[in-house]
Enzyme design. Structure first.
Site, PDB file in Angstrom:
ATOM      1  N   ASP A  80       9.185 -14.719  15.991  1.00  5.48           N
ATOM      2  CA  ASP A  80       8.470 -15.994  16.154  1.00  5.48           C
ATOM      3  C   ASP A  80       9.413 -17.179  15.993  1.00  5.48           C
ATOM      4  O   ASP A  80       9.059 -18.226  15.428  1.00  5.48           O
ATOM      5  CB  ASP A  80       7.326 -16.127  15.135  1.00  5.48           C
ATOM      6  N   SER A  91       8.717 -26.688  19.752  1.00  6.06           N
ATOM      7  CA  SER A  91       9.565 -26.530  20.932  1.00  6.06           C
ATOM      8  C   SER A  91       8.969 -25.574  21.959  1.00  6.06           C
ATOM      9  O   SER A  91       9.125 -25.772  23.152  1.00  6.06           O
ATOM     10  CB  SER A  91      10.947 -26.031  20.516  1.00  6.06           C
ATOM     11  N   ARG A  98      20.116 -27.261  17.495  1.00  9.19           N
ATOM     12  CA  ARG A  98      18.797 -27.822  17.154  1.00  9.19           C
ATOM     13  C   ARG A  98      18.671 -29.288  17.527  1.00  9.19           C
ATOM     14  O   ARG A  98      17.596 -29.744  17.922  1.00  9.19           O
ATOM     15  CB  ARG A  98      18.532 -27.660  15.659  1.00  9.19           C
ATOM     16  N   ASP A 121       5.872 -22.940  16.514  1.00  9.91           N
ATOM     17  CA  ASP A 121       5.545 -21.582  16.085  1.00  9.91           C
ATOM     18  C   ASP A 121       6.146 -21.292  14.708  1.00  9.91           C
ATOM     19  O   ASP A 121       5.592 -20.507  13.935  1.00  9.91           O
ATOM     20  CB  ASP A 121       6.052 -20.569  17.108  1.00  9.91           C
ATOM     21  N   PRO A 133       7.897 -32.801  10.066  1.00 12.17           N
ATOM     22  CA  PRO A 133       8.339 -34.008  10.783  1.00 12.17           C
ATOM     23  C   PRO A 133       9.543 -33.750  11.689  1.00 12.17           C
ATOM     24  O   PRO A 133       9.884 -34.599  12.501  1.00 12.17           O
ATOM     25  CB  PRO A 133       8.710 -34.974   9.651  1.00 12.17           C
TER      26      PRO A 133
HETATM   27  C1  LIG Z   1      15.227 -18.223  35.382  1.00 10.06           C
HETATM   28  C2  LIG Z   1      14.137 -18.730  34.528  1.00 10.06           C
HETATM   29  C3  LIG Z   1      13.722 -17.713  33.535  1.00 10.06           C
HETATM   30  C4  LIG Z   1      12.679 -18.200  32.602  1.00 10.06           C
HETATM   31  C5  LIG Z   1      12.270 -17.096  31.704  1.00 10.06           C
HETATM   32  C6  LIG Z   1      11.284 -17.593  30.763  1.00 10.06           C
HETATM   33  C7  LIG Z   1      10.770 -16.537  29.870  1.00 10.06           C
HETATM   34  C8  LIG Z   1      10.035 -17.216  28.785  1.00 10.06           C
HETATM   35  C9  LIG Z   1       9.371 -16.282  27.840  1.00 10.06           C
HETATM   36  C10 LIG Z   1       9.017 -17.081  26.668  1.00 10.06           C
HETATM   37  C11 LIG Z   1       8.485 -16.280  25.565  1.00 10.06           C
HETATM   38  C12 LIG Z   1       8.259 -17.194  24.431  1.00 10.06           C
HETATM   39  C13 LIG Z   1       7.893 -16.483  23.220  1.00 10.06           C
HETATM   40  C14 LIG Z   1       7.731 -17.471  22.133  1.00 10.06           C
HETATM   41  C15 LIG Z   1       8.461 -17.491  21.096  1.00 10.06           C
HETATM   42  C16 LIG Z   1       8.305 -18.554  20.045  1.00 10.06           C
HETATM   43  O1  LIG Z   1       7.515 -18.057  18.998  1.00 10.06           O
HETATM   44  C17 LIG Z   1       9.679 -18.946  19.541  1.00 10.06           C
HETATM   45  C18 LIG Z   1       9.581 -20.050  18.488  1.00 10.06           C
HETATM   46  O2  LIG Z   1       8.938 -21.183  19.007  1.00 10.06           O
HETATM   47  P1  LIG Z   1       9.114 -22.641  18.345  1.00 10.06           P
HETATM   48  O3  LIG Z   1      10.440 -23.126  18.747  1.00 10.06           O
HETATM   49  O4  LIG Z   1       7.991 -23.485  18.886  1.00 10.06           O
HETATM   50  O5  LIG Z   1       9.014 -22.497  16.865  1.00 10.06           O
HETATM   51  N1  LIG Z   1      10.442 -19.446  20.668  1.00 10.06           N
HETATM   52  C19 LIG Z   1      11.526 -18.832  21.130  1.00 10.06           C
HETATM   53  O6  LIG Z   1      12.012 -17.850  20.599  1.00 10.06           O
HETATM   54  C20 LIG Z   1      12.161 -19.426  22.336  1.00 10.06           C
HETATM   55  C21 LIG Z   1      12.312 -18.451  23.410  1.00 10.06           C
HETATM   56  C22 LIG Z   1      12.688 -19.226  24.629  1.00 10.06           C
HETATM   57  C23 LIG Z   1      13.330 -18.434  25.596  1.00 10.06           C
HETATM   58  C24 LIG Z   1      13.741 -19.272  26.753  1.00 10.06           C
HETATM   59  C25 LIG Z   1      14.570 -18.466  27.631  1.00 10.06           C
HETATM   60  C26 LIG Z   1      15.059 -19.237  28.773  1.00 10.06           C
HETATM   61  C27 LIG Z   1      15.835 -18.313  29.640  1.00 10.06           C
HETATM   62  C28 LIG Z   1      16.560 -19.009  30.691  1.00 10.06           C
HETATM   63  C29 LIG Z   1      17.393 -18.010  31.452  1.00 10.06           C
HETATM   64  C30 LIG Z   1      18.014 -18.675  32.572  1.00 10.06           C
HETATM   65  C31 LIG Z   1      18.862 -17.818  33.422  1.00 10.06           C
HETATM   66  C32 LIG Z   1      19.378 -18.667  34.529  1.00 10.06           C
HETATM   67  C33 LIG Z   1      20.544 -18.112  35.189  1.00 10.06           C
HETATM   68  C34 LIG Z   1      21.140 -18.963  36.221  1.00 10.06           C
HETATM   69  N1  LIG Z   2      10.677 -30.830   6.376  1.00  7.66           N
HETATM   70  C1  LIG Z   2      11.390 -29.861   6.959  1.00  7.66           C
HETATM   71  N2  LIG Z   2      12.730 -29.956   7.065  1.00  7.66           N
HETATM   72  C2  LIG Z   2      13.450 -29.014   7.680  1.00  7.66           C
HETATM   73  N3  LIG Z   2      12.914 -27.898   8.243  1.00  7.66           N
HETATM   74  C3  LIG Z   2      11.587 -27.752   8.168  1.00  7.66           C
HETATM   75  C4  LIG Z   2      10.764 -28.721   7.535  1.00  7.66           C
HETATM   76  N4  LIG Z   2       9.473 -28.311   7.632  1.00  7.66           N
HETATM   77  C5  LIG Z   2       9.503 -27.125   8.285  1.00  7.66           C
HETATM   78  N5  LIG Z   2      10.766 -26.776   8.602  1.00  7.66           N
HETATM   79  C6  LIG Z   2      11.258 -25.597   9.349  1.00  7.66           C
HETATM   80  O1  LIG Z   2      11.612 -26.030  10.668  1.00  7.66           O
HETATM   81  C7  LIG Z   2      11.702 -24.905  11.521  1.00  7.66           C
HETATM   82  C8  LIG Z   2      11.229 -25.225  12.914  1.00  7.66           C
HETATM   83  O2  LIG Z   2       9.939 -25.676  12.869  1.00  7.66           O
HETATM   84  P1  LIG Z   2       8.937 -25.650  14.081  1.00  7.66           P
HETATM   85  O3  LIG Z   2       7.749 -26.413  13.606  1.00  7.66           O
HETATM   86  O4  LIG Z   2       8.727 -24.284  14.550  1.00  7.66           O
HETATM   87  O5  LIG Z   2       9.660 -26.490  15.212  1.00  7.66           O
HETATM   88  P2  LIG Z   2      10.391 -25.976  16.542  1.00  7.66           P
HETATM   89  O6  LIG Z   2       9.311 -25.501  17.431  1.00  7.66           O
HETATM   90  O7  LIG Z   2      11.072 -27.175  17.072  1.00  7.66           O
HETATM   91  O8  LIG Z   2      11.316 -24.863  16.176  1.00  7.66           O
HETATM   92  C9  LIG Z   2      10.885 -23.821  10.846  1.00  7.66           C
HETATM   93  O9  LIG Z   2      11.773 -22.806  10.464  1.00  7.66           O
HETATM   94  C10 LIG Z   2      10.276 -24.496   9.639  1.00  7.66           C
HETATM   95  O10 LIG Z   2      10.231 -23.584   8.566  1.00  7.66           O
END
Ligand SMILES: CCCCCCCCCCCCC/C=C/[C@@H](O)[C@H](COP(=O)(O)O)NC(=O)CCCCCCCCCCCCCCC
Ligand SMILES: Nc1ncnc2c1ncn2[C@@H]1O[C@H](COP(=O)(O)OP(=O)(O)O)[C@@H](O)[C@H]1O
Ligand SMILES: [Ca+2]
Length: 561
Positions: free
Chosen positions: A521, A256, A320, A213, A154
């Site tokens: 991840d 996210s 967060r 993720d 949630p």
């Molecule tokens: C200048 C714009 C640059 C944009 C660059 C974008 C690169 C994005 C590559 C994204 C790879 C994502 C890989 C996914 C990882 C996810 O597993 C993982 C978890 O997801 P959840 O939150 O849903 O649980 N997500 C992440 O680790 C988030 C990674 C996000 C990275 C965003 C980076 C933004 C960088 C912005 C740089 C800006 C520089 C500007 C200078 C003026």
């Molecule tokens: N009920 C809960 N309360 C707090 N954290 C939780 C709950 N259920 C799952 N999580 C944790 O929340 C974190 C982020 O979850 P996720 O679904 O990936 O969202 P986001 O993409 O916003 O990071 C994960 O580390 C997950 O283990």
């Protein structure tokens, strides 16, 4: 030799039914439900009263994309999808029995929608005959799940997981007669622990997670650990061959980044994901195991990033409350701080038959590279497994100063980067793409980052290297043993040796001792020195990979069949 022709589909039922007050020839065979307008003089006249006569249209819906069929209870006949129109009394009386077929319709950007057609019959027996015939065909689709275990986070993304599930997904599951047990998580790792030790998995045909993720990661940790535990496989041994999980996993995006959903379906749309689950899609997927010495740390399927992405994540966890925007704020901050990290990477390159990270060809539905009968697929414990191909390979070693070290087990396409971190990475070929971004100027790093958002090649820079690998290891400079350092210093100049001695003796100096963390991840790993191995097709998703765009643009027409 003459090629064997595929058998034509078996004709099951054919009748003249009415739709929007027009006569249609409706046909059901073992492959398609189709309806084609019949242009009689009488129909032409009736239709002309209410609007211009359209060109006779034919519609085809593959049986495997029918969601459900229901007898429609109507006081007055409806004349199509959700519209009420004035109907001539004679037609109304003669067509008071109807049934509604719900089916998958493709819209833009790989999105699927649930569409409906209501067909009217002159008598109830015929109507029931149609409902029964379509239901019989659906019952033959045994790959479709009937019972699912659903976990909702949630707090993921914008805290909309529960609402998304209740409003958009549950009605689709119920229409498709899928029964569900729903658990709303109460803490982090609730879903993982429940799957690992408590859940009665025999009752289900699949597990669904509603979240990002991180939530998906919890599910795979629970399922993979449970499967290994049940088979007596020790996850702490980095060289173990893991046993594939039998239950498929569905992702309803409510997080996210949602890159695992986006890269396996082509969009981050909850309705599309729900429909892929309903039709019983199946997409195998590689998983990386990560160990520190001989201790298991985590599994990863999307991004494993040290340096830039590790630092973005560490900073974003403190924000967060901002929701998904936290990554952009922390991204800018981390970009401006421009830290680099020293260390050694060794890796085992993959064979060329699994493609290269610079390929123009991308992994798509039915990908030929992922279908290759590879010696590296997971095999049963007593069979000879990884060993042969992996033992044959030659490890390569790279030392240096890096802004980012990224391993992508799949493209990592997401709304921020529609082609992803490694656009040519495959979902299920037993490899990961290792991307090394060496120390460079801020301006050059920005150019590299920007290319993730457009069509330019982000690997086409002198400071970026990319390798397709089956295994790799990383040791940060500050953890290298004395013998490794001595060997390294012996290779370097006397001046470098002098400075590195000073750095080791003065920990406050950050030039070579800076610490980052691994982003796995979206979760932070507790160790920087890691060993990573890709396990080919360890899990299966309710997805089919990204479909070629043409499938979306062209509705089924006569010529396409
Ligand atoms: C200048 C714009 C640059 C944009 C660059 C974008 C690169 C994005 C590559 C994204 C790879 C994502 C890989 C996914 C990882 C996810 O597993 C993982 C978890 O997801 P959840 O939150 O849903 O649980 N997500 C992440 O680790 C988030 C990674 C996000 C990275 C965003 C980076 C933004 C960088 C912005 C740089 C800006 C520089 C500007 C200078 C003026
Ligand atoms: N009920 C809960 N309360 C707090 N954290 C939780 C709950 N259920 C799952 N999580 C944790 O929340 C974190 C982020 O979850 P996720 O679904 O990936 O969202 P986001 O993409 O916003 O990071 C994960 O580390 C997950 O283990
Ligand atoms: Ca892969």
């Amino acid at each position: 030799m003459q090629e064997k022709q595929p058998k034509p589909p078996l004709l099951l039922l054919s009748s003249q039914l009415s739709l929007q007050n027009r006569g249609y020839e409706v046909t059901l065979n073992s492959a398609f439900l189709s309806w084609k307008e019949v242009e009689t003089r009488q129909k032409r006249t009736a239709a002309n009263i209410y609007g211009p006569l359209k060109a006779a249209g034919s519609h085809y819906v593959p049986v495997c994309e029918i969601i459900s069929v229901q007898e429609t209870e109507e006081d007055c006949p409806s004349t199509g999808i959700g519209k009420w129109q004035k109907v001539p009394q004679s037609l109304a009386e003669s067509n008071q029995y109807a049934f509604t077929v719900s089916y998958v319709e493709r819209t833009q950007k790989h999105r699927w929608r649930c569409s409906e057609v209501t067909l009217h019959c002159t008598d109830r027996t015929l109507c029931l005959q149609w409902v029964q015939a379509i239901r019989e065909q659906l019952s033959l689709l045994t790959i479709r799940p009937k019972r699912l275990l659903v976990y909702i986070n949630p707090y993921g993304g914008k805290h909309r997981g529960k609402r998304i599930y209740e409003q958009k997904v549950a009605p689709i599951f119920s229409r498709a007669s899928i029964s569900t047990d729903v658990i709303i998580t109460e803490r982090a790792n609730h879903a993982r622990d429940h799957l690992k030790t408590e859940a009665d998995l025999k009752k289900y045909d699949g597990v669904v997670c509603v979240g990002g993720d991180g939530m998906f990661s919890e599910i795979i940790h629970g399922l993979i650990s449970r499967t290994q535990c049940d088979s007596g496989v020790d996850q702490n041994r980095a060289d173990e061959t893991l046993i594939p999980c039998s239950l498929r996993i569905g992702i309803i995006p409510a997080g996210s980044t949602d890159c695992i959903c986006y890269a396996t379906v082509g969009s981050n749309d909850p309705v599309t994901s729900a429909l892929h689950i309903v039709v019983g899609d199946s997409q195998p997927m590689d998983v990386c195991s990560i160990h520190h010495n001989n201790t298991f740390l985590r599994y990863s399927v999307s991004l494993l990033g040290y340096g830039f992405y590790g630092d973005v994540l560490t900073d974003s966890e403190r924000k967060r409350w901002m929701g998904p925007a936290r990554y952009d704020i922390s991204g800018v901050k981390t970009f401006l701080s421009h830290h680099y990290y020293e260390g050694t990477i060794s890796f085992l390159p993959a064979d060329e038959n699994v493609g290269t990270p610079r390929d123009k060809l991308q992994c798509r539905s039915g990908c030929n590279i992922c279908r290759l009968p590879s010696a590296d697929k997971q095999v049963s414990k007593d069979e000879e497994s990884i060993s042969d191909t992996e033992k044959k390979g030659v490890w390569q070693v790279i030392r240096g100063k890096f802004l980012a070290i990224n391993a992508a087990c799949m493209s990592c396409a997401c709304p921020r980067s529609p082609k992803g971190l490694s656009p040519a990475a495959h979902l299920a070929n037993g490899t990961a793409d290792l991307i090394l971004v060496r120390k460079c100027s801020r301006f050059d790093f920005l150019r590299h980052l920007l290319r993730h958002t457009n069509k330019d090649d982000q690997f086409d820079h002198p400071f970026v290297e990319v390798y397709r690998v089956r295994q790799f290891r990383f040791t940060p400079r500050y953890e290298e043993t004395d013998s490794e350092l001595e060997l390294r210093e012996a290779e370097g100049s006397g001046r470098k040796r002098f400075f590195s001695q000073i750095c080791r003796e003065h920990p406050a100096c950050t030039c070579s001792l800076a610490h980052s963390s691994w982003n796995c991840d979206g979760e932070i790993l507790p160790h920087a020195a890691i060993q990573v191995r890709v396990h080919c097709q360890l899990i299966k998703l309710f997805a089919r990979g990204i479909e070629e765009q043409s499938v979306f643009e062209e509705p089924y027409t006569l010529s396409a069949i």
